[in-house]
Design a protein around this motif. Structure first.
Motif, mmCIF file in Angstrom:
data_model
loop_
_atom_site.group_PDB
_atom_site.id
_atom_site.type_symbol
_atom_site.label_atom_id
_atom_site.label_comp_id
_atom_site.label_asym_id
_atom_site.label_seq_id
_atom_site.Cartn_x
_atom_site.Cartn_y
_atom_site.Cartn_z
ATOM 1 N N LEU A 42 1.069 -1.250 0.149
ATOM 2 C CA LEU A 42 0.015 -0.056 -0.005
ATOM 3 C C LEU A 42 0.864 1.535 -0.046
ATOM 4 N N HIS A 43 0.985 2.382 -0.681
ATOM 5 C CA HIS A 43 1.066 3.846 -0.476
ATOM 6 C C HIS A 43 0.560 4.421 -0.154
ATOM 7 N N LYS A 44 1.233 5.640 1.179
ATOM 8 C CA LYS A 44 1.206 6.500 1.415
ATOM 9 C C LYS A 44 0.357 7.554 0.829
ATOM 10 N N LYS A 45 -0.567 7.860 1.720
ATOM 11 C CA LYS A 45 -1.640 8.888 1.624
ATOM 12 C C LYS A 45 -0.628 9.915 0.777
ATOM 13 N N ASN A 46 -1.078 10.743 -0.233
ATOM 14 C CA ASN A 46 -0.569 12.005 -1.539
ATOM 15 C C ASN A 46 1.037 11.494 -1.268
ATOM 16 N N GLU A 47 0.890 10.390 -1.798
ATOM 17 C CA GLU A 47 2.328 9.519 -2.204
ATOM 18 C C GLU A 47 1.589 8.924 -3.705
ATOM 19 N N LYS A 48 2.763 8.486 -4.835
ATOM 20 C CA LYS A 48 2.350 7.714 -5.788
ATOM 21 C C LYS A 48 2.363 6.331 -5.608
ATOM 22 N N PRO A 49 1.026 6.336 -6.247
ATOM 23 C CA PRO A 49 0.979 4.263 -6.382
ATOM 24 C C PRO A 49 2.285 3.743 -6.166
ATOM 25 N N HIS A 50 2.521 2.633 -5.780
ATOM 26 C CA HIS A 50 3.243 1.582 -6.436
ATOM 27 C C HIS A 50 3.542 1.274 -7.333
ATOM 28 N N VAL A 51 3.917 0.860 -8.474
ATOM 29 C CA VAL A 51 4.210 0.050 -9.608
ATOM 30 C C VAL A 51 3.331 -1.390 -9.583
ATOM 31 N N MET A 52 2.923 -1.484 -10.850
ATOM 32 C CA MET A 52 1.848 -3.404 -10.079
ATOM 33 C C MET A 52 2.994 -4.483 -10.789
ATOM 34 N N ARG A 53 3.087 -4.723 -10.043
ATOM 35 C CA ARG A 53 4.090 -6.293 -10.968
ATOM 36 C C ARG A 53 3.025 -7.117 -11.451
ATOM 37 N N GLY A 54 3.984 -7.984 -12.518
ATOM 38 C CA GLY A 54 3.084 -9.448 -12.771
ATOM 39 C C GLY A 54 2.353 -10.333 -11.551
ATOM 40 N N LYS A 55 3.217 -10.589 -10.757
ATOM 41 C CA LYS A 55 2.953 -10.856 -9.673
ATOM 42 C C LYS A 55 1.735 -10.734 -8.963
ATOM 43 N N PHE A 56 1.099 -9.260 -8.965
ATOM 44 C CA PHE A 56 0.589 -9.150 -8.687
ATOM 45 C C PHE A 56 -1.190 -9.606 -8.844
ATOM 46 N N TYR A 57 -1.063 -9.921 -10.208
ATOM 47 C CA TYR A 57 -1.840 -10.053 -11.054
ATOM 48 C C TYR A 57 -2.324 -11.919 -11.040
ATOM 49 N N CYS A 58 -1.838 -12.208 -9.988
ATOM 50 C CA CYS A 58 -1.833 -14.374 -10.066
ATOM 51 C C CYS A 58 -2.512 -13.979 -8.690
ATOM 52 N N TYR A 59 -4.183 -15.445 -9.414
ATOM 53 C CA TYR A 59 -5.383 -15.490 -8.391
ATOM 54 C C TYR A 59 -5.105 -16.303 -8.230
ATOM 55 N N ASP A 60 -5.843 -16.919 -6.648
ATOM 56 C CA ASP A 60 -6.048 -18.665 -6.512
ATOM 57 C C ASP A 60 -8.157 -17.849 -6.597
ATOM 58 N N LEU A 61 -7.943 -19.731 -7.369
ATOM 59 C CA LEU A 61 -9.616 -20.092 -7.195
ATOM 60 C C LEU A 61 -10.585 -20.244 -5.596
ATOM 61 N N VAL A 62 -11.091 -20.129 -4.700
ATOM 62 C CA VAL A 62 -11.639 -19.512 -3.845
ATOM 63 C C VAL A 62 -13.078 -20.752 -3.759
ATOM 64 N N GLU A 63 -13.550 -19.979 -4.952
ATOM 65 C CA GLU A 63 -15.286 -20.325 -4.910
ATOM 66 C C GLU A 63 -15.473 -19.740 -6.484
ATOM 67 N N ASP A 64 -16.557 -22.041 -7.361
ATOM 68 C CA ASP A 64 -17.296 -21.051 -7.736
ATOM 69 C C ASP A 64 -18.191 -21.135 -7.770
ATOM 70 N N ARG A 65 -18.676 -20.314 -8.106
ATOM 71 C CA ARG A 65 -20.332 -20.255 -7.509
ATOM 72 C C ARG A 65 -21.641 -20.899 -8.539
ATOM 73 N N SER A 66 -21.400 -21.343 -10.513
ATOM 74 C CA SER A 66 -21.400 -21.948 -10.880
ATOM 75 C C SER A 66 -21.838 -23.134 -10.922
ATOM 76 N N THR A 67 -21.297 -23.855 -9.657
ATOM 77 C CA THR A 67 -20.883 -25.427 -9.856
ATOM 78 C C THR A 67 -21.072 -26.028 -8.488
ATOM 79 N N LYS A 68 -21.882 -24.194 -7.829
ATOM 80 C CA LYS A 68 -22.547 -25.083 -5.959
ATOM 81 C C LYS A 68 -23.763 -24.892 -5.907
ATOM 82 N N LYS A 69 -24.259 -25.954 -5.852
ATOM 83 C CA LYS A 69 -25.081 -26.287 -5.416
ATOM 84 C C LYS A 69 -26.076 -25.508 -4.358
#
Length: 252
Positions: A42-69
């Motif tokens: 997280l960046h501090k207030k009134n400061e420039k946000p940090h650059v988003m690196r590629g690893k920050f766009y990696c996600y893990d699937l927690v739940e798939d609502r389409s297959t949930k009964k």
């Protein structure tokens, strides 16, 4: 006509694929719950946000609502449904069955406060009991579709009684008390090969209320193998003559 241009990589170089037909995306109602594998700083207030690196766009699937009964649905019956319940009953059934078999045909409504008040007096306003249980009507249909074979002795004299019908029902996988079985008033005696395969009706009362007319056929049986009648394949599929004539075949 619309043209969709899609990039295609083949053998290290890029070509253009032209599609003459328009492409339309079919919307779906899928929901996926994801979680970041690495949390960005997280960046501090009134400061420039940090650059988003590629690893920050990696996600893990927690739940798939389409297959949930989805949970079962509660509905209020507006009419008697065999095997389900009587009008005014509140039942819980799977959603697909509730939509297709109860709500769409108009046999039930959603369980809401308004519907509960509207249909609360259905049971109290009934003048008489129409069905003894949700499965009684189904039991009557099963009995009336069956052709019951009454096995009688080919060598010794006999008179048909309710317990003969009860024994034949037990062999067919059904149970009934003798008091619920009503046989024809005209006595049926034997052995008489003229009555072999002929059909008559008995009345079986279910839960002291519903009545089922069951088709029965006499079949003679001998303990002596050399004196037995020839074996018949699927005798219930063969046409049969009434035992008491056409006018009295269904009378009891």
């Amino acid at each position: 006509m619309l043209k969709a241009i899609l990039p295609v990589v083949r053998s290290g170089y890029q070509t253009i694929l032209q599609v003459k037909e328009p492409l339309f995306a079919q919307p779906t109602r899928n929901t996926f719950i994801l979680k970041r594998r690495w949390q960005p700083r997280l960046h501090k207030k009134n400061e420039k946000p940090h650059v988003m690196r590629g690893k920050f766009y990696c996600y893990d699937l927690v739940e798939d609502r389409s297959t949930k009964k989805r949970p079962d649905l509660e509905v209020v019956l507006t009419a008697f449904v065999a095997g389900v319940g009587d009008r005014g009953d509140i039942i819980t059934v799977p959603r697909t069955r509730a939509y297709n078999q109860l709500l769409l045909p108009g046999l039930a409504v959603y369980k809401t406060d308004e519907n509960l008040k509207k249909y609360a007096s259905l049971k109290n306003t009934k003048n008489e009991v129409e069905h003894s249980s949700p499965y009684a009507a189904r039991t009557v249909r099963v009995l009336e579709k069956r052709v019951l074979s009454i096995i009688m002795n080919k060598d010794e004299p006999w008179v048909l009684e309710p317990w003969h019908v009860r024994a034949s029902l037990r062999k067919a996988g059904m149970h009934a008390v003798e008091e619920a079985i009503e046989i024809p008033k005209e006595p049926i005696t034997g052995p008489d090969l003229m009555k072999e395969g002929k059909e008559f009706m008995v009345t079986i009362t279910v839960n002291n209320l519903e009545k089922a007319n069951v088709r029965c056929r006499i079949h003679h049986w001998s303990t002596d193998p050399s004196n037995r009648l020839p074996y018949v394949v699927d005798p219930w599929k063969l046409p049969a003559e009434p035992l008491f004539g056409k006018a009295d075949a269904g009378s009891v």
